[in-house]
Design a protein around this motif. Structure first.
Motif, PDB file in Angstrom:
ATOM      1  N   ALA A   1      47.078  33.401  39.566  1.00  0.00           N
ATOM      2  CA  ALA A   1      46.998  32.885  38.198  1.00  0.00           C
ATOM      3  C   ALA A   1      46.565  31.420  38.196  1.00  0.00           C
ATOM      4  CB  ALA A   1      48.350  33.044  37.505  1.00  0.00           C
ATOM      5  N   ALA A   2      47.107  30.635  39.137  1.00  0.00           N
ATOM      6  CA  ALA A   2      46.723  29.219  39.210  1.00  0.00           C
ATOM      7  C   ALA A   2      45.250  29.071  39.558  1.00  0.00           C
ATOM      8  CB  ALA A   2      47.592  28.508  40.247  1.00  0.00           C
ATOM      9  N   ALA A   3      44.774  29.886  40.491  1.00  0.00           N
ATOM     10  CA  ALA A   3      43.362  29.804  40.882  1.00  0.00           C
ATOM     11  C   ALA A   3      42.456  30.162  39.708  1.00  0.00           C
ATOM     12  CB  ALA A   3      43.105  30.732  42.061  1.00  0.00           C
ATOM     13  N   LEU A   4      42.848  31.147  38.920  1.00  0.00           N
ATOM     14  CA  LEU A   4      42.041  31.528  37.766  1.00  0.00           C
ATOM     15  C   LEU A   4      41.985  30.404  36.735  1.00  0.00           C
ATOM     16  CD1 LEU A   4      43.060  35.260  37.225  1.00  0.00           C
ATOM     17  CD2 LEU A   4      40.836  34.386  37.927  1.00  0.00           C
TER      18      LEU A   4
ATOM     19  N   GLY B   1      39.213  24.126  43.049  1.00  0.00           N
ATOM     20  CA  GLY B   1      39.836  22.989  43.748  1.00  0.00           C
ATOM     21  C   GLY B   1      41.156  23.412  44.352  1.00  0.00           C
ATOM     22  N   ILE B   2      41.341  23.083  45.619  1.00  0.00           N
ATOM     23  CA  ILE B   2      42.561  23.522  46.309  1.00  0.00           C
ATOM     24  C   ILE B   2      43.782  22.768  45.805  1.00  0.00           C
ATOM     25  CG2 ILE B   2      43.700  23.627  48.551  1.00  0.00           C
ATOM     26  CD1 ILE B   2      41.026  24.122  49.834  1.00  0.00           C
ATOM     27  N   VAL B   3      43.655  21.442  45.675  1.00  0.00           N
ATOM     28  CA  VAL B   3      44.819  20.640  45.295  1.00  0.00           C
ATOM     29  C   VAL B   3      45.344  21.014  43.909  1.00  0.00           C
ATOM     30  CG1 VAL B   3      45.618  18.303  44.815  1.00  0.00           C
ATOM     31  CG2 VAL B   3      44.175  18.749  46.815  1.00  0.00           C
ATOM     32  N   PRO B   4      44.503  21.058  42.874  1.00  0.00           N
ATOM     33  CA  PRO B   4      45.043  21.458  41.563  1.00  0.00           C
ATOM     34  C   PRO B   4      45.568  22.893  41.562  1.00  0.00           C
ATOM     35  CG  PRO B   4      42.653  21.249  41.472  1.00  0.00           C
ATOM     36  CD  PRO B   4      43.090  20.664  42.774  1.00  0.00           C
TER      37      PRO B   4
ATOM     38  N   VAL C   1      54.043  25.221  39.906  1.00  0.00           N
ATOM     39  CA  VAL C   1      54.648  25.280  38.571  1.00  0.00           C
ATOM     40  C   VAL C   1      54.832  26.735  38.127  1.00  0.00           C
ATOM     41  CG1 VAL C   1      54.319  24.658  36.144  1.00  0.00           C
ATOM     42  CG2 VAL C   1      53.678  23.046  37.943  1.00  0.00           C
ATOM     43  N   LEU C   2      53.854  27.572  38.437  1.00  0.00           N
ATOM     44  CA  LEU C   2      53.892  28.959  37.966  1.00  0.00           C
ATOM     45  C   LEU C   2      54.792  29.850  38.816  1.00  0.00           C
ATOM     46  CD1 LEU C   2      50.116  29.563  37.107  1.00  0.00           C
ATOM     47  CD2 LEU C   2      51.988  28.980  35.566  1.00  0.00           C
TER      48      LEU C   2
ATOM     49  N   VAL D   1      43.381  42.900  41.586  1.00  0.00           N
ATOM     50  CA  VAL D   1      41.917  42.994  41.635  1.00  0.00           C
ATOM     51  C   VAL D   1      41.305  41.628  41.962  1.00  0.00           C
ATOM     52  CG1 VAL D   1      39.861  43.374  40.231  1.00  0.00           C
ATOM     53  CG2 VAL D   1      41.755  44.985  40.118  1.00  0.00           C
ATOM     54  N   VAL D   2      41.822  40.583  41.315  1.00  0.00           N
ATOM     55  CA  VAL D   2      41.296  39.233  41.567  1.00  0.00           C
ATOM     56  C   VAL D   2      41.571  38.812  43.011  1.00  0.00           C
ATOM     57  CG1 VAL D   2      41.547  36.800  40.955  1.00  0.00           C
ATOM     58  CG2 VAL D   2      41.469  38.530  39.162  1.00  0.00           C
TER      59      VAL D   2
END
Length: 379
Positions: free
Chosen positions: A184-187, A196-199, A206-207, A237-238
């Motif tokens: 979810a964070a990567a999406l 971006g890896i850091v964000p 947080v999630l 799937v993602v």
């Protein structure tokens, strides 16, 4: 009088027991429920009673055996109660929506089709939600469907090999909860920031608590399964698509170059071209030659990289220069980039006639090219 139990899940479990024992004498049912209620009152209200005690129907069958009563009539289990259309639709939505999400992932190369499937899955969940929400935390109306009851009764016994395997897989759920938080964070980061890896890591931190809480909560409040199951399918799937995409792009080829982007000009992607040595038809060296591509853009073999230091490049913009330019090299003594002038070169110039010698070897001794900057020709 049934013992005082406060948890909604406990009350629903008792209701399931009462329905499964409905054919027994009323006084016997009340006595059984009092005993079971006293036991449930000692448990945590958020406990997953089905996982701990088994489905109400199975538990009722054990109580029947212990009390010496015959098994419940088959018809009572196989026949759906009246007015179960909404519950049946909700169950169908729970089964169909993950399939739609997976199909959308397979049709990702056709964005319109994938979007249509996702929208259809969302609409189905929205239509089913009123039925699901009104059915209570245990979704008793859906749980009472014969298909659901048969599915629960078909679960392997806890002590069997299949039961132990099932328990092991269930123990891996927290790992999945963390993984879906990362997905979810990567999406989100990809959509808002382009990646971006850091964000991604920061947002995943947080999630993650939210995802873990949602996992534990859905064990006791089954209504959450309707949005969670399709979202889990989407996350899966993602995750698979991400692994398939990252794997090939990050693989290292035999030449040792791992990045899909390499600055400068490369022969077949394997041999770097660091300078160009133009000669005429007689093999005589030319100097002050500018090279342009088919669109009139100057060709720069360096790609802006002045020197390779270790695995990195020192890159800076520089004006267009004529060829030959020389070869930039890193001087370890001075820690600077120096330009090594073009040295002697022997080339074989092809000839046109088949009866003539195919090549002529011409030794060249070119004057060192001055690393001066010249303006590109105009007109």
């Amino acid at each position: 009088m049934t013992a005082d139990v406060h948890g909604a899940a406990q009350q629903e479990y008792l209701a399931g027991l009462r329905a499964a024992l409905a054919d027994l004498p009323a006084g016997e049912v009340t006595e059984i429920l009092d005993d079971v209620g006293a036991h449930l009152a000692e448990l945590d209200p958020d406990d997953d009673l089905v996982a701990r005690l088994g489905p109400p129907q199975a538990y009722a069958a054990e109580l029947r055996t212990a009390a010496g009563y015959p098994a419940a009539p088959t018809a009572a289990i196989a026949t759906a109660p009246a007015g179960t259309g909404g519950a049946t639709f909700a169950l169908a939505v729970l089964v169909v929506t993950p399939v739609l999400v997976v199909l959308a992932g397979l049709a990702a190369f056709q964005p319109e089709v994938a979007l249509l499937l996702i929208v259809l899955a969302v609409l189905l969940v929205l239509v089913a939600l009123p039925v699901v929400v009104s059915a209570g935390p245990r979704v008793a109306r859906v749980a009472a469907l014969p298909a659901v009851r048969r599915f629960r009764e078909s679960q392997p016994p806890p002590g069997s090999a299949a039961g132990r395997a099932s328990a092991f897989l269930a123990s891996l759920q927290p790992a999945w909860w963390l993984l879906r938080a990362v997905v979810a964070a990567a999406l989100v980061v990809g959509a808002l920031l382009g990646g971006g890896i850091v964000p991604t890591v920061l947002l995943a931190l947080v999630l993650a608590p939210v995802s873990v809480w949602l996992g534990f909560r859905s064990r006791t409040d089954r209504r959450l399964l309707w949005p969670v199951v399709p979202l889990n399918a989407f996350a899966a799937v993602v995750a698979v698509a991400g692994i398939l995409w990252v794997g090939p792009s990050s693989s290292v080829d035999q030449s040792g170059y791992s990045s899909p982007y390499l600055p400068g000009l490369w022969q077949d992607g394997e041999r770097p071209i660091e300078d160009i040595r133009p000669v005429d038809a007689a093999g005589q060296p030319l100097s002050g030659v500018y090279l342009f591509d088919q669109d009139g853009r100057p060709i720069d073999v360096s790609g802006g990289a002045e020197c390779a230091v270790g695995e990195g490049y020192s890159v800076r913009e520089r004006p267009v220069q004529p060829y030959p330019r020389g070869t930039p090299r890193y001087d370890a003594d001075t820690g600077t980039c120096v330009l090594v002038p073009a040295g002697p070169l022997v080339v074989a110039v092809p000839t046109a006639g088949p009866t003539t010698a195919p090549t002529t070897a011409v030794p060249l001794t070119t004057a060192p090219a001055a690393p001066t900057v010249q303006a590109p020709p105009t007109g």
